[in-house]
Design an enzyme around this catalytic site. Structure first.
Site, short mmCIF file in Angstrom:
data_model
loop_
_atom_site.label_atom_id
_atom_site.label_comp_id
_atom_site.label_asym_id
_atom_site.label_seq_id
_atom_site.Cartn_x
_atom_site.Cartn_y
_atom_site.Cartn_z
N GLY A 646 0.87 -1.12 -0.18
CA GLY A 646 0.01 0.19 -0.05
C GLY A 646 1.04 1.31 -0.14
O GLY A 646 2.01 1.18 0.40
N TYR A 650 2.14 9.65 3.21
CA TYR A 650 3.39 9.50 3.91
C TYR A 650 4.70 8.58 3.59
O TYR A 650 5.67 8.75 3.99
CB TYR A 650 2.83 8.96 5.46
CG TYR A 650 2.16 7.81 5.25
CD1 TYR A 650 0.92 7.76 4.76
CD2 TYR A 650 3.08 6.54 5.02
CE1 TYR A 650 0.56 6.40 4.65
CE2 TYR A 650 2.53 5.41 4.91
CZ TYR A 650 1.28 5.10 4.57
OH TYR A 650 0.55 3.93 4.39
N GLY A 651 4.02 7.74 2.46
CA GLY A 651 5.07 6.71 2.15
C GLY A 651 4.47 5.29 1.70
O GLY A 651 3.43 5.39 1.40
N LYS A 652 5.15 4.11 2.03
CA LYS A 652 4.75 2.89 1.83
C LYS A 652 4.62 1.91 2.89
O LYS A 652 5.28 2.17 3.83
CB LYS A 652 5.74 2.43 0.72
CG LYS A 652 5.54 3.07 -0.67
CD LYS A 652 6.32 2.37 -1.53
CE LYS A 652 6.23 2.76 -3.21
NZ LYS A 652 6.70 2.27 -4.07
N ASP A 763 -9.07 10.23 14.61
CA ASP A 763 -9.11 10.11 13.27
C ASP A 763 -10.11 8.67 12.85
O ASP A 763 -9.46 7.73 12.12
CB ASP A 763 -7.91 10.00 12.69
CG ASP A 763 -7.73 10.37 11.11
OD1 ASP A 763 -6.97 10.19 10.67
OD2 ASP A 763 -8.87 10.98 10.63
#
Ligand SMILES: *[C@@H]1O[C@H](CO)[C@@H](O)[C@H](O)[C@H]1NC(C)=O
Ligand SMILES: *[C@@H]1O[C@H](CO)[C@@H](O)[C@H](O)[C@H]1NC(C)=O
Ligand SMILES: *[C@@H]1O[C@H](CO)[C@@H](O)[C@H](O)[C@H]1NC(C)=O
Ligand SMILES: *[C@@H]1O[C@H](CO)[C@@H](O)[C@H](O)[C@H]1NC(C)=O
Length: 967
Positions: A646, A650-652, A763
């Site tokens: 995924g 923000y990154g992986k 969240d």
């Protein structure tokens, strides 16, 4: 490592650029600038090389090949100003304002810059004495050294600045007196071109010499407030015919009578003498027809009767005469002065009858406390604004009306002004670094504080003043081609120094961030007084904050690339070729070491030392492992694509297998989008403390070699969101959905009610609910979580964060975070689960849609149209009505009307029983069913296809993407 021919060509280009380009900027200027840059941190992003003019260094303006202007306000520069400044002999403008960490003394060599016209160092941290050499700058027009930490006295040499127009030394720690000329030395009396003496907020002392004022002077602003002057006010003051603003206030030792020829100052509009020790008769202001603001409170004038000029000063907005022993009846005419806004006459001997029959529509406040008024004519009294009368005999005679009770701070402008926002009821929500502009656009504003030293008005509740300020300022920026979308002003108030302070935000237009170039320009317009406010605001100054240029380097590197093709065409001399070869050898030698350098670089990132036993920086973790970068590299097969499960902003996220065989999901933040250390630590510390089957558990973390990674238990079936959109292939029927929301509810209830201290998730959303192989829900992503305070009140005031569509409007409005904010988000999730719609999509808000559609007289509450078709026949949806009832209670506007998560759990359990979705057997069947379904999925779905929901939302083990901070 081999050297390709391209490397050689590139090197040649670079070298030739150096050789040819160095001719563009004068060598002395180049070395001077490099010398200055050498003592600075946070230099502009493109300051490199040897051609400041040709390479268009940010903040540098050249004329021909000479540097003539430096404008670097609000860059966050730190360090000192190097004596190398003397090399820039053509410099005309130097503006380093609002770099508060620029400190140390000013180099005396600055006095050699004979072309210098504007020296602007507002709001820096300079210390030491003001160099007397500045007096040699015969072309100087603008000298702004205010809001620094200068000490010592004002050098008499500054009297030699014959062209000086603006002279601002305010808000320093200057001592000594005001220097005057004698046979051998100039003095301030020689400054006959100067219009502004701003010397307030220092420790200047001694008497004000009478020689200092003369009829050749053209002063319009004379500000000597908040000092330690003694003696009396010299009568030569009356010679300053052009004077418009005069401040002597807050000099507690200033004594003696006010000279009577003050009456000659017929242009005077703002007149401040408060809090001195002045004696003699109350000054007679007859004939001073321009007066708008008069404050002479708290002096030792002899007792007097109400003077006649009271009612003759037709332009007066504000009359402050407190504690001055003024007697007699308050003249009715005072209230009907056409512009009067504020009358502060507390602590006098005003007596007799008060009648306010006729009064100006602008009048907001009449403070007559502690006087001798016995009677108030109430007949026909229509004045309804503030009137304060406590401490008068009137109030001791059984009169107990509101006027007698009025007390406390007598500034009626509440709430304070705030720029109107043109946002719809449900505004867009911005990234954490951004803010909503008045035009409802998310961007990063330039911020600071405006100080008006002597405004001509006192009614801060009159928004027209501030609207005009915003309008004229925006017009100024636009007329100078600066990309400004809008100006916002808020919270004006009068500070302890009697300045009117307010916050200012300037929003960019057509982009979400100002460039360095823009800030250089905007800062200069304010520091250089290029922007002039409407005249009733009087003199001002601005203190800007450091602007954070998130993408500064990216934005500006382009300007360099243009330069290269030009250079390639230039002929290459023999010397250059030899130099190039030499450099090549050096370069090859260096390259051999490059792997090591990479390591060094990564060491320079902040990291928690793995070996360190100190717990002060490393997170407080129990049961979570600290992994090294190399370990996780191995676990994820060198972060291979095959392991990539995924991607998000923000990154992986990578799947991995620990040596123990345990499956994990490794969330790796990419460079440039690292969480704040604090947020990262928060997440680790929270996750390591919570253990519940419906909360995703943390296996460990890595904070090493500049990397931030979190290692979670692997949750194989993706997110609830992916199931609802059909992306994950996990089909969820009604019963399974009930089980999933029940699990999620239990996880959240655990955080609220059983975790110690309680945790608010902040969240909750469908992409933060993960599904394991048995379709157990697991709540994830604690980056935004907050611990509930230990005081037991259950409320936290905090910056609003969350995700659009799920955000509790009450939290958004009040910034009071409670566990009911999570309940709201959970309610949105409940609606999402039955509609399979994004909560907020193309202006459609699922909460509003369901609320409007619900008709409790009808079967299924008449919601057939809104329900997810994948739920199947409505006859199978047992318990849907109480489910909808619960969801709508969770999204009640007021948090107090929402159930607790514990109550929600109990209710869902009841519904699940009705629907036959309870029990372990159901779970097992759900899981196996979902696996077989996965092979034949058809991702046709109302909210999966085509929408704006592609790669940015991620999947897999953890932590998505879109966080917002609308404020
Ligand atoms: C003239 O003024 C300067 C500076 O204020 C002072 O140092 C000097 O002693 C004065 N000279 C005379 C003759 O008063
Ligand atoms: C300063 O003013 C005095 C008095 O007016 C005058 O005698 C003197 O020449 C002036 N000095 C300079 C440098 O202008
Ligand atoms: C005010 O002035 C009087 C004399 O005029 C003096 O006695 C008194 O001490 C002064 N007060 C202050 C606070 O300086
Ligand atoms: C200034 O005021 C004084 C004293 O009130 C007066 O004698 C003089 O004529 C005035 N000067 C001018 C130029 O108006």
């Amino acid at each position: 490592m081999g050297v390709s021919p391209w490397n050689i060509i590139f090197l040649l280009i670079v070298l030739v650029q150096v050789f040819v380009a160095s001719a563009d900027t004068n060598a002395q200027d180049t070395s001077g600038l490099n010398g200055i840059a050498g003592s600075w941190g946070n230099k502009p992003s493109n300051w490199a090389g040897n051609d400041p003019c040709g390479d268009k260094w940010i903040g540098i303006i050249c004329t021909g090949n000479r540097v003539t202007s430096i404008r670097l306000s609000s860059f966050g520069l730190f360090g000192t100003l190097s004596g190398d400044i003397q090399s820039l002999t053509e410099l005309q403008y130097l503006d380093l304002s609002y770099n508060k960490n620029l400190n140390g003394p000013l180099p005396s060599t600055i006095g050699t810059l004979s072309k210098l016209q504007n020296l602007i160092l507002v709001g820096c941290g300079f210390t030491g004495e003001i160099p007397k050499e500045i007096g040699q700058l015969s072309n100087l027009i603008f000298l702004s050294l205010n809001s620094n930490k200068f000490t010592g006295s004002i050098p008499p040499s500054l009297g030699g600045l014959s062209k000086l127009y603006w002279f601002d030394l305010a808000d320093n720690q200057l001592t000594g007196g005001l220097p005057i000329s004698n046979a051998t030395s100039p003095g301030l009396d020689n400054l006959t071109s100067t219009k502004h003496f701003h010397f307030g907020i220092n420790q200047l002392s001694g008497s004000i010499p009478s020689q200092i004022f003369n009829s050749n002077m053209k002063l319009i602003h004379l500000l000597l407030d908040n000092n330690k002057f003694s003696g009396s006010i010299p009568s030569t003051l009356g010679l300053l015919k052009t004077l418009e603003v005069l401040r002597f206030d807050n000099n507690p030792q200033l004594t003696g009578p006010v000279p009577t020829n003050l009456k000659n100052l017929t242009s005077l509009a703002e007149f401040h003498l408060a809090n001195c020790n002045l004696t003699g008769p109350l000054p007679d202001l007859t004939g001073m027809t321009s007066l708008s603001f008069v404050d002479m409170s708290n002096n030792s004038f002899s007792p007097s009767d109400v003077p006649t000029w009271f009612t003759a000063s037709l332009s007066l907005t504000s009359l402050y005469l407190e504690n001055l022993r003024i007697g007699g009846e308050v003249p009715q005419g005072l209230f009907s002065l056409p512009s009067i806004q504020t009358l502060r006459l507390r602590g006098n001997h005003l007596n007799g009858t008060l009648s306010i029959l006729d009064f100006s529509s602008q009048l907001q406040l009449v403070d007559l406390r502690d006087n001798d008024i016995t009677t108030v004519t109430s007949a026909g009294m229509t004045y309804k604004k503030t009137l304060m009368l406590s401490g008068n005999p009137y109030c001791n005679q059984g009169n107990d009306d509101a006027h007698c009770k009025a007390s406390g701070q007598s500034n009626p402008a509440l709430p304070p002004y705030k720029t109107t926002s043109n946002c719809p009821a449900l505004p867009p929500q911005c990234l954490s670094t951004q803010q909503l502009s008045p035009n409802c656009i998310c961007s990063v504003p330039y911020r600071g504080t405006l100080f008006f030293r002597s405004p001509g008005f006192s009614d801060l509740g009159n928004s027209s003043y501030f609207i005009q300020l915003e309008g004229t300022m925006k017009t100024k920026f636009l007329s100078l081609s600066l990309p400004v979308d809008s100006i916002a002003i808020h919270d004006p108030f009068v500070d302890a120094n009697n300045n009117l302070e307010m916050s200012l935000e300037v929003y960019p237009s057509g982009k979400d961030q100002f460039s360095e170039q823009d800030i250089s320009g905007i800062g200069f317009i304010l520091s250089n007084q290029t922007y002039k406010p409407p005249s009733n605001f009087g003199p001002y100054y601005f203190l800007g904050q450091t602007y954070s240029f998130a993408n500064g380097a990216l934005q500006t590197s382009k300007s360099n690339t243009n330069h290269i093709p030009l250079i390639v065409g230039a002929s290459v001399g023999g010397a250059a070729v030899i130099a190039a070869l030499l450099a090549l050898i050096i370069c090859i030698a260096r390259r051999k070491r490059s792997p090591k350098q990479t390591e060094d670089r990564s060491q320079s990132y902040v990291s928690w030392d793995i070996k360190s036993t100190s717990t002060s920086t490393a997170p407080q973790v129990r049961g979570a492992r600290m992994f090294s970068f190399d370990e996780l590299k191995k676990v994820t097969n060198n972060f291979s694509e095959a392991n990539d499960i995924g991607t998000g902003g923000y990154g992986k996220v990578y799947r991995g297998t620990l040596p123990t065989g345990q499956l994990v999901a490794v969330k790796r933040s990419q460079q440039g989008s690292l969480q704040g250390n604090l947020e990262f630590r928060t997440e680790i510390e929270l996750l390591s403390r919570v253990h519940h089957k419906n909360v995703v558990s943390l296996v460990g973390f890595c904070f090493d070699q500049g990397e931030q990674m979190l290692v979670y238990e692997y949750v194989p079936n993706g997110t609830l969101k992916e199931s609802l959109t059909g992306k994950s292939g996990v089909r969820l029927d009604w019963k399974r959905r009930l089980r999933v929301v029940l699990g999620a509810a239990k996880g959240i209830a655990y955080l609220h009610e059983l975790a110690d201290p309680p945790i608010i998730h902040r969240d909750i959303k469908s992409s933060n609910v993960l599904l394991d192989e048995r379709l157990n829900a697991k709540v994830s992503d604690f980056g935004l979580s907050k611990l509930l305070g230990e005081d037991g009140r259950g409320q936290i005031t905090t910056q609003v964060k969350g995700t659009m569509g799920y955000l509790d409007p009450e939290y958004y409005m009040t910034q009071q975070l409670t566990d009911r904010s999570d309940v709201y988000s959970f309610g949105v999730l409940l609606l999402e689960v039955i509609t399979a719609r994004k909560p907020l999509e193309r202006g459609r808000y699922v909460v509003r849609e369901v609320k409007e559609a619900v008709d409790r007289r009808k079967d299924m509450y008449g919601l057939h149209e809104l329900l997810d078709p994948a739920l199947g026949a409505s006859s199978a949806l047992a318990g849907l009505e109480p489910y909808v009832d619960l969801a709508l209670r969770c999204v009640e506007e007021s948090g107090a009307d929402r159930p607790s998560m514990g109550e929600a759990v109990a209710e869902i359990e009841r519904i699940a029983k009705v629907a036959g979705a309870g029990g372990a057997a159901a779970a097992e069947s759900a899981a196996s069913d979902s696996m077989s379904y996965a092979a034949s999925r058809t991702p046709r779905h109302p909210y999966g296809g085509g929408g704006g929901d592609s790669a940015s939302e991620y999947s897999g083990g953890g932590l998505p993407s879109m966080r917002v901070e609308p404020k």
